[in-house]
Structure formats: C-alpha cells, structure tokens
Design a protein around this motif. Structure first.
Motif, PDB file in Angstrom:
ATOM      1  N   SER A 196      20.841  66.254 151.771  1.00 29.75           N
ATOM      2  CA  SER A 196      19.560  66.973 151.661  1.00 29.75           C
ATOM      3  C   SER A 196      19.802  68.483 151.718  1.00 29.75           C
ATOM      4  N   ASP A 197      20.823  68.907 152.464  1.00 30.50           N
ATOM      5  CA  ASP A 197      21.165  70.337 152.499  1.00 30.50           C
ATOM      6  C   ASP A 197      21.622  70.831 151.122  1.00 30.50           C
ATOM      7  N   ASP A 198      22.414  70.006 150.453  1.00 30.73           N
ATOM      8  CA  ASP A 198      22.867  70.371 149.101  1.00 30.73           C
ATOM      9  C   ASP A 198      21.667  70.569 148.182  1.00 30.73           C
ATOM     10  N   VAL A 199      20.756  69.604 148.220  1.00 25.05           N
ATOM     11  CA  VAL A 199      19.590  69.675 147.330  1.00 25.05           C
ATOM     12  C   VAL A 199      18.761  70.911 147.674  1.00 25.05           C
ATOM     13  N   TYR A 200      18.651  71.180 148.954  1.00 20.74           N
ATOM     14  CA  TYR A 200      17.920  72.381 149.364  1.00 20.74           C
ATOM     15  C   TYR A 200      18.603  73.651 148.843  1.00 20.74           C
ATOM     16  N   ASP A 201      19.931  73.700 148.992  1.00 21.01           N
ATOM     17  CA  ASP A 201      20.685  74.873 148.500  1.00 21.01           C
ATOM     18  C   ASP A 201      20.444  75.103 147.015  1.00 21.01           C
ATOM     19  N   VAL A 251       6.924  67.811 162.472  1.00 18.51           N
ATOM     20  CA  VAL A 251       7.640  66.598 162.853  1.00 18.51           C
ATOM     21  C   VAL A 251       9.133  66.774 162.563  1.00 18.51           C
ATOM     22  N   PRO A 252       9.988  66.599 163.573  1.00 18.60           N
ATOM     23  CA  PRO A 252      11.426  66.752 163.312  1.00 18.60           C
ATOM     24  C   PRO A 252      11.926  65.699 162.330  1.00 18.60           C
ATOM     25  N   PHE A 253      12.943  66.070 161.570  1.00 19.00           N
ATOM     26  CA  PHE A 253      13.494  65.138 160.583  1.00 19.00           C
ATOM     27  C   PHE A 253      14.374  64.098 161.261  1.00 19.00           C
ATOM     28  N   MET A 254      14.293  62.873 160.747  1.00 18.64           N
ATOM     29  CA  MET A 254      15.203  61.837 161.227  1.00 18.64           C
ATOM     30  C   MET A 254      16.610  62.245 160.793  1.00 18.64           C
ATOM     31  N   ASN A 255      17.585  61.850 161.579  1.00 18.15           N
ATOM     32  CA  ASN A 255      18.947  62.214 161.206  1.00 18.15           C
ATOM     33  C   ASN A 255      19.509  61.194 160.223  1.00 18.15           C
ATOM     34  N   LEU A 256      19.246  61.443 158.948  1.00 18.27           N
ATOM     35  CA  LEU A 256      19.605  60.461 157.931  1.00 18.27           C
ATOM     36  C   LEU A 256      20.868  60.823 157.177  1.00 18.27           C
ATOM     37  N   ASP A 257      21.209  62.093 157.223  1.00 13.06           N
ATOM     38  CA  ASP A 257      22.354  62.532 156.444  1.00 13.06           C
ATOM     39  C   ASP A 257      23.662  62.050 157.046  1.00 13.06           C
ATOM     40  N   GLY A 258      23.586  61.574 158.287  1.00 13.06           N
ATOM     41  CA  GLY A 258      24.797  61.185 158.946  1.00 13.06           C
ATOM     42  C   GLY A 258      25.656  62.393 159.264  1.00 13.06           C
ATOM     43  N   ASN A 259      25.121  63.579 159.022  1.00 12.07           N
ATOM     44  CA  ASN A 259      25.814  64.776 159.474  1.00 12.07           C
ATOM     45  C   ASN A 259      25.669  64.803 160.983  1.00 12.07           C
ATOM     46  N   PRO A 260      26.766  64.633 161.705  1.00  8.06           N
ATOM     47  CA  PRO A 260      26.614  64.543 163.148  1.00  8.06           C
ATOM     48  C   PRO A 260      25.929  65.786 163.694  1.00  8.06           C
ATOM     49  N   GLY A 261      24.730  65.570 164.198  1.00  9.96           N
ATOM     50  CA  GLY A 261      23.871  66.673 164.603  1.00  9.96           C
ATOM     51  C   GLY A 261      24.517  67.656 165.559  1.00  9.96           C
ATOM     52  N   ILE A 262      25.246  67.109 166.538  1.00 12.46           N
ATOM     53  CA  ILE A 262      25.825  67.988 167.558  1.00 12.46           C
ATOM     54  C   ILE A 262      26.873  68.918 166.953  1.00 12.46           C
ATOM     55  N   PHE A 263      27.744  68.313 166.144  1.00  8.96           N
ATOM     56  CA  PHE A 263      28.802  69.119 165.527  1.00  8.96           C
ATOM     57  C   PHE A 263      28.205  70.195 164.647  1.00  8.96           C
ATOM     58  N   ARG A 264      27.164  69.797 163.946  1.00  6.92           N
ATOM     59  CA  ARG A 264      26.537  70.734 163.046  1.00  6.92           C
ATOM     60  C   ARG A 264      25.984  71.919 163.818  1.00  6.92           C
ATOM     61  N   ARG A 265      25.352  71.586 164.940  1.00  6.81           N
ATOM     62  CA  ARG A 265      24.800  72.670 165.751  1.00  6.81           C
ATOM     63  C   ARG A 265      25.925  73.543 166.314  1.00  6.81           C
ATOM     64  N   LEU A 266      27.036  72.870 166.692  1.00  5.39           N
ATOM     65  CA  LEU A 266      28.198  73.624 167.163  1.00  5.39           C
ATOM     66  C   LEU A 266      28.693  74.590 166.105  1.00  5.39           C
ATOM     67  N   MET A 267      28.784  74.077 164.877  1.00  7.41           N
ATOM     68  CA  MET A 267      29.271  74.914 163.786  1.00  7.41           C
ATOM     69  C   MET A 267      28.387  76.144 163.626  1.00  7.41           C
ATOM     70  N   ARG A 268      27.093  75.907 163.781  1.00  2.37           N
ATOM     71  CA  ARG A 268      26.168  77.029 163.656  1.00  2.37           C
ATOM     72  C   ARG A 268      26.484  78.080 164.710  1.00  2.37           C
ATOM     73  N   LEU A 269      26.792  77.570 165.929  1.00  2.00           N
ATOM     74  CA  LEU A 269      27.134  78.480 167.025  1.00  2.00           C
ATOM     75  C   LEU A 269      28.349  79.307 166.657  1.00  2.00           C
ATOM     76  N   PHE A 270      29.386  78.597 166.180  1.00  2.00           N
ATOM     77  CA  PHE A 270      30.616  79.298 165.844  1.00  2.00           C
ATOM     78  C   PHE A 270      30.408  80.291 164.715  1.00  2.00           C
ATOM     79  N   ASP A 271      29.557  79.863 163.814  1.00  2.39           N
ATOM     80  CA  ASP A 271      29.278  80.730 162.672  1.00  2.39           C
ATOM     81  C   ASP A 271      28.372  81.905 163.061  1.00  2.39           C
ATOM     82  N   GLY A 272      27.840  81.820 164.263  1.00  3.90           N
ATOM     83  CA  GLY A 272      26.906  82.833 164.699  1.00  3.90           C
ATOM     84  C   GLY A 272      25.581  82.753 163.977  1.00  3.90           C
TER      85      GLY A 272
END
Ligand SMILES: Nc1ncnc2c1ncn2[C@@H]1O[C@H](COP(=O)(O)OP(=O)(O)OP(=O)(O)O)[C@@H](O)[C@H]1O
Ligand SMILES: [Mg+2]
Lengths: 273, 106
Positions: A196-201, A251-272
């Motif tokens: 879904s992120d790809d399609v959004y991009d 309404v928050p989105f269900m986690n359907l992409d299988g993108n592990p939510g925690i890691f993704r959030r971590l990456m955001r942190l690292f990316d600032g």
C-alpha cells in the motif's frame, strides 16, 4: 451541467470508480452501503453500470427488481417505485441498473436529477461506476461530491487508476481517495506484490481503505450476503473501517502489509522521520 | 545504522519492486502525454543544439524527467562540457526561429 449540490444539506454523493474493470467497485459499493447503513445512516446505492447490472446480485436483492434506473429516467416509473429496500436495513435502498440497455440511455444530467431528488432523504448516496472512462463513468462522476478510486496492487490497475484520477481532477471532483483492494499480505511480505505504501508513493492519493484478498468475498457473492455483514471476515472488517473513515472517524489501519509495524517505526526513528 | 537497515529494512528485491519501477516510468510518460521514444528524440535534439556551441561530454549527460505530482513535471538536465566548439560561427549554427512558449505541461 450544473455542478450545484456540493452537499449543501442532505446526502453526500460518493462515486466508486476505477478505470480498470474487475478490481472490486461493485463489491466495495455494496459493502460500504451495508456498513454505512449498519452504522445508522440512511443510504441509497445506485448501480450506474447500465447493461451490466451486478450490484443487485451482490446485495442479494436481484429478485425484487420491478423498475430500474432507465425506467425512472425515461418516465416509466417514479424514483420511489424503483428503489428496493434492503432485507436487513430499513434505511438502505438500491436503485438497480437496466440490464438490457446501454450506457447512452442515461445522461450525466439524468444522474444529477436523480441524486438531487434523493439528497434530502439520505445521508449517503453511493454510485457504482462502470469500468472505463466513457459515458458510464461520466454519468457516475457528474453528481459526485467525492470519488473513491478502487485499485488492486497490480501494475495495470494502478496505471488505469492514475488515468481516472487525472480525469476526476480535470472535472474538478478531485483528488479522490483510494481503496486498495485484494492486497495479499503474504506476497507483499515476500516483496512479490506492490505494498500500500508503494501505491501511495506512485499515485500520491490519500488511502481511505486497504482491503485484503479474502475468500469470504466469493462466498458472499455466491450467497448475496456481503462480507460487511460478516465481522469474522477480514475484508468485511476492512470495509466497515472504510465506512467509518467516510463518516470522518479516524480509524487506524489494520496491519495487512505484513510490514512488521515495530521495525517500521524503528526505521522511522533511525531515519529521523 | 545501515546494518540495522539492511537487517530489518524493507527487502525490495522481488517483482514488487520491479512493478513499482515500471509503473513510475510508464506513469511519468502517461501524465505528460509524451511516450518514451518521443522523449528520447527530444533529448537527442536538445543535445544536438548544445553540441553546436559546446563540446559536450556525451557520456556524462543526464536528462531526466522529474515529477513532484500529477500536475508538476520538470525536465532536469546535466550537460557537462569541456569548452567551446571551435570556430562554430553563430551564422551557420543559427536555429530556426521557434515560437514555443515553453509549454511545460499542456
Ligand atoms: N477483497 C477481495 N477478495 C477476494 N475477491 C475479491 C475481492 N474483491 C473483489 N473480489 C472479486 O473480484 C471480482 C470482481 O469484483 P467486482 O465485480 O466487485 O469488480 P468491479 O470493479 O465491480 O468489476 P466491473 O468493472 O466488471 O464492474 C469478483 O469476482 C469479486 O468476488
Ligand atoms: Mg461492477
């Protein structure tokens, strides 16, 4: 021609379109109709796919049809006579398409007249658009206050969605919001499907819903009982979330992409980010 | 940081990544109604004009279409050159008069 009625009181008119055929417009329209009705709204759904009527069958109302949209437009029936009440919801009505006519039997102005007549008695009017970018799509677009664009996470469907978005914007009905349908979690996780992120991009459109591929959709169309009535189904749940977002709920989105939510959030942190 | 990224970051090697790249490409051209072949033709013409005046380092030329969104596209060109074209008199290299008002996005 008049583009009045931008929800000045009365119903909001929402058109469900796609460009490419078979991506899930009718499924989405039926399920959003059901979901919005079950949330207490007065809803009319209009099948604008003249000649290829389907919404009646998906909603399980096919054996109640007496008059259709073309009968109304050509004066053989009053609008009220063509409206079919849903078995389960007193405030949900279907206006079926004609099965034996073609798209030219209805004009964009006809659609505006019909929706204007319905507006004051409803909260939402949903229009199921036919595939393509011709007359049928124009008919469905004309009365819209908002357009939802259904696509699949797949190259040709996304390309056609982009084309439709261009037309919607040119008609000053844009930009519209996106429903990504038939997302396959396992494939996305393996990198074998657009996420879904790809399609959004790529499309740069707000996403109002992500609906997973779900076998329950097939059984629902077999039985005429849309998945939105089955909260054990992921797709049904996802459609009801879309309905709540239409109503303005966050309404928050269900986690359907299988993108592990925690890691993704971590990456955001690292990316600032 | 990069280790963490490579461990947990999105692995985009599959056909999903290919799909995304192909879509990006095709939509760029769809949106400006200029098919890829025509685009290449235009690039060649632009370079030919520049080459009349400057010695262009052809191998390092980059002309790309950038798109911020559906409505805004721009052509970004990097054209390295090493000097002036010797004795290319302005008279024989003159361009035919053009009346295009740089319609960037019709
Ligand atoms: N989330 C889903 N999971 C599984 N199957 C789905 C899903 N959504 C739609 N389908 C199936 O895809 C097919 C096409 O759906 P639908 O008829 O809603 O598409 P459409 O866009 O209205 O098509 P058309 O352009 O012909 O009007 C149907 O067989 C439907 O059951
Ligand atoms: Mg349909």
């Amino acid at each position: 021609m008049e583009s009045e009625g931008n929800s000045q009181g009365g119903a909001r008119v929402i058109t469900v379109s796609s460009g490419k055929g078979g991506v899930g417009k009718t499924t989405a329209t039926a399920n959003l109709g059901i979901s919005l009705a079950s949330l207490g709204n007065r809803v009319a759904v209009i099948d604008a796919d003249i000649g290829l009527r389907n919404l009646d069958i998906i909603m399980g109302l096919e054996n109640r049809i007496v008059y259709d949209l073309v009968d109304v437009v050509e004066g053989r029936s009053k609008l009220r006579q063509a409206m079919i009440k849903h078995k389960k919801f007193d405030d949900l009505f279907l206006i079926p398409a004609a099965q034996t006519r073609d798209k030219m039997a209805v004009s964009p102005e006809d659609m505006t007249r019909v929706t204007e007549e319905l507006r004051e008695d409803f909260d939402y009017i949903l229009i199921d658009s036919p595939a393509g970018i011709e007359r049928g799509f124009r008919n469905a677009l004309e009365p819209a206050d908002e357009v939802l664009i259904v696509t699949n996470p797949e190259v040709s469907a996304v390309r056609d969605a982009d084309r439709i978005v261009g037309l919607i914007e040119a008609a000053e009905k844009g930009p519209g919001r996106l429903i990504i349908n038939r997302l396959k979690t396992d494939l996305v996780r393996k990198g074998e499907m657009l996420s879904s992120d790809d399609v959004y991009d790529i499309l740069g459109l707000a996403i109002i819903g992500i609906i997973p591929e779900d076998e329950a959709v097939l059984s629902a169309s077999n039985s005429g009982i849309p998945v939105a009535l089955n909260m054990n189904s992921q797709a049904g749940m996802a459609f009801s979330h879309v309905a709540r977002r239409i109503m303005g709920e966050d309404v928050p989105f269900m986690n359907l992409d299988g993108n592990p939510g925690i890691f993704r959030r971590l990456m955001r942190l690292f990316d600032g980010r | 940081m990069s280790i963490i990224k490579s461990l947990f970051g999105r692995r985009r090697q599959g056909s999903g990544a290919t799909a995304k790249n192909r879509l990006r490409f095709v939509l760029q051209h769809d949106r400006i109604h200029l098919p890829p072949e025509r685009m290449e033709e235009m690039k060649r013409e632009i370079l030919a004009v520049i080459a009349k005046y400057l010695v262009v380092d052809q191998d390092r030329v980059e002309i790309d279409l950038e798109q911020r969104d559906r409505r805004q596209s721009k052509l970004v060109a990097e054209v390295p050159f090493s000097g002036q074209q010797p004795a290319a008199s302005a008279s024989d290299a003159r361009l035919p008069a053009m009346s295009t008002d740089s319609a960037e996005n019709p």
